[in-house]
Design an enzyme around this catalytic site. Structure first.
Site, mmCIF file in Angstrom:
data_model
loop_
_atom_site.group_PDB
_atom_site.id
_atom_site.type_symbol
_atom_site.label_atom_id
_atom_site.label_comp_id
_atom_site.label_asym_id
_atom_site.label_seq_id
_atom_site.Cartn_x
_atom_site.Cartn_y
_atom_site.Cartn_z
ATOM 1 N N TYR A 156 75.671 -11.738 66.176
ATOM 2 C CA TYR A 156 76.642 -10.649 66.049
ATOM 3 C C TYR A 156 75.904 -9.314 65.912
ATOM 4 O O TYR A 156 74.676 -9.254 66.052
ATOM 5 C CB TYR A 156 77.614 -10.963 64.906
ATOM 6 N N ARG B 31 72.649 -12.808 55.426
ATOM 7 C CA ARG B 31 72.495 -14.054 56.176
ATOM 8 C C ARG B 31 71.731 -13.810 57.474
ATOM 9 O O ARG B 31 72.104 -12.946 58.277
ATOM 10 C CB ARG B 31 73.856 -14.673 56.510
ATOM 11 N N GLN C 84 81.886 -12.263 53.319
ATOM 12 C CA GLN C 84 80.935 -12.031 54.406
ATOM 13 C C GLN C 84 81.435 -10.895 55.304
ATOM 14 O O GLN C 84 82.536 -10.955 55.852
ATOM 15 C CB GLN C 84 80.734 -13.304 55.246
ATOM 16 N N GLY D 271 78.603 -26.239 55.325
ATOM 17 C CA GLY D 271 79.676 -25.720 56.152
ATOM 18 C C GLY D 271 80.717 -26.772 56.460
ATOM 19 O O GLY D 271 81.687 -26.956 55.724
#
Ligand SMILES: Cc1cc2nc3c(=O)[nH]c(=O)nc-3n(C[C@H](O)[C@H](O)[C@H](O)COP(=O)(O)O)c2cc1C
Length: 373
Positions: free
Chosen positions: A189, A236, A103, A326
């Protein structure tokens, strides 16, 4: 005849690879990179190898450049040492028959001056994330949660070089042995900051209109698919995410536009995450899918508070091709086998999520080590 009717355990042909099941390990920051230099370690290789029974592992968010960093002890993919460290990780996962993508991360304004020798973090605009917390160093120089520092706006030249940083990081990921990459455009982000109208106040080609706000992400995806075969590039999104001070005026329109573009590009998968569940917000995957589905029918991975039955139902209903887990993967290294058996599941321990050593990281029992439970 297949040995199981559970759709979670149907293999999936994915861009020349056979994923052994639909159980994906979601990207999980664990803040245990080696110091100095934020280099992946043999302990990280052991951690990921323990979880190699996942159909696909998405490695933790990894900084594409020094300024991308927003949290101490998170790994990078921009130095020879980091590439070599990651090679140790991918070799260990491949030796166990697993598959793994990296990622690609740029925290943008969710960062702190202590991580950048006193320099300001960067963002689309000089808009401070009032509720954003970075993981920097406190006044005594100790690692600590700290309010994000005021960012400065990237110049046009810097935007171009940031896009190049993504491409270089993607190329480094291939050199490190990854099977592909995932562009992290979720969770507030940098790419998400460009998308969100409350953060992106630019008046140039990278802001303003919907097209403008999407331009940075689209250029990143174009640059990365220029380096990694597009079938091995995932993206994502967390479409209705409200953390990290993200408050887009119309997230349904914005994220639908992004999904439509990614469908046209033909990326390897779209990873649709409901990450607000981490903050005890009620799950809202139905609303998220209503925003995305009309625009994107390609390979889809869903994430956010899934358990085995809900995952199986989503796959059976054709809502998803893959389900990412997760927190369950943190404390259940053999999660696929536990899902196959219907449990038991060991609860995770938030106290050991970030930082530290082997405790809470590589020391979780498997069903075998626990005597078959
Ligand atoms: C300790 C921890 C670290 C995380 N790190 C990342 C990360 O690096 N990248 C990312 O996109 N999401 C990250 N997330 C979000 C997870 O990938 C996932 O979306 C979230 O945990 C919800 O899924 P779950 O209910 O299956 O845990 C993190 C979550 C946790 C708990």
């Amino acid at each position: 005849m297949s040995h199981t009717q559970d759709p979670l355990f149907e293999p999936l042909e994915w861009s020349g690879l056979t994923l052994h099941n639909r159980v994906v390990m979601a990207p999980l920051t664990r803040s245990r990179a080696g110091q100095p230099g934020d280099v992946p370690t043999p302990m990280m290789a052991e951690y990921y190898a323990q979880r190699a029974a996942a159909g696909l592992i998405i490695a933790e968010a990894t900084n594409i450049s020094p300024i991308a960093k927003g949290y101490v002890f998170t790994p990078g993919i921009f130095t020879p040492e980091q590439i070599a460290g990651w090679r140790g990780v991918t070799d260990a996962v491949h030796a166990r028959g697993g598959h793994m993508v990296l990622q690609l991360w740029h925290c943008g304004r969710v960062s702190h001056v202590s991580l950048h020798d006193g320099e300001s973090p960067v963002g689309p605009s000089a808009v401070t994330g009032e509720t954003c917390l970075a993981f920097g160093l406190d006044a005594q120089g100790n690692p600590a949660r700290v309010p994000a520092s005021p960012p400065r706006a990237l110049t046009l030249t810097e935007i171009r070089s940031t896009v190049e940083d993504y491409a270089r990081a993607a190329s480094n990921a291939l050199a490190a042995g990854f099977d592909g990459v995932e562009v992290h455009a979720a969770n507030g982000y940098l790419p998400h900051q460009f998308l969100a109208s409350n953060v992106n106040r630019r008046g140039d080609a990278y802001g303003g209109s919907l097209e403008g706000r999407c331009r940075f992400l689209f250029e990143v995806v174009e640059a990365v698919t220029g380096v990694v075969p597009r079938g091995r590039v995932g993206v994502r999104l967390s479409p209705l995410f409200t953390g990290n001070d993200i408050a887009d005026a119309d997230p349904v329109e914005t994220q639908g536009h992004v999904a439509a573009h990614l469908a046209r590009v033909g990326i390897g998968y779209l990873h649709v995450a409901d990450t607000d569940v981490m903050r005890q917000v009620a799950p809202k995957m139905e609303a998220i899918l209503a925003a995305i589905r009309p625009h994107y029918q390609g390979l889809t991975m869903l994430n956010g508070a899934f358990d085995g039955p809900r995952a199986g139902a989503a796959l059976a209903a054709g809502e998803a091709d893959l389900i990412a887990f997760g927190r369950p993967f943190i404390s259940n290294p053999d999660l696929p086998e536990r899902l196959r058996r219907g449990g038991p599941f060991t609860p995770p321990d938030p106290a050991t999520f970030y930082g530290g050593g082997a405790e809470g990281y590589t020391d979780w029992p498997t069903l075998d080590s626990a005597g078959g439970a």
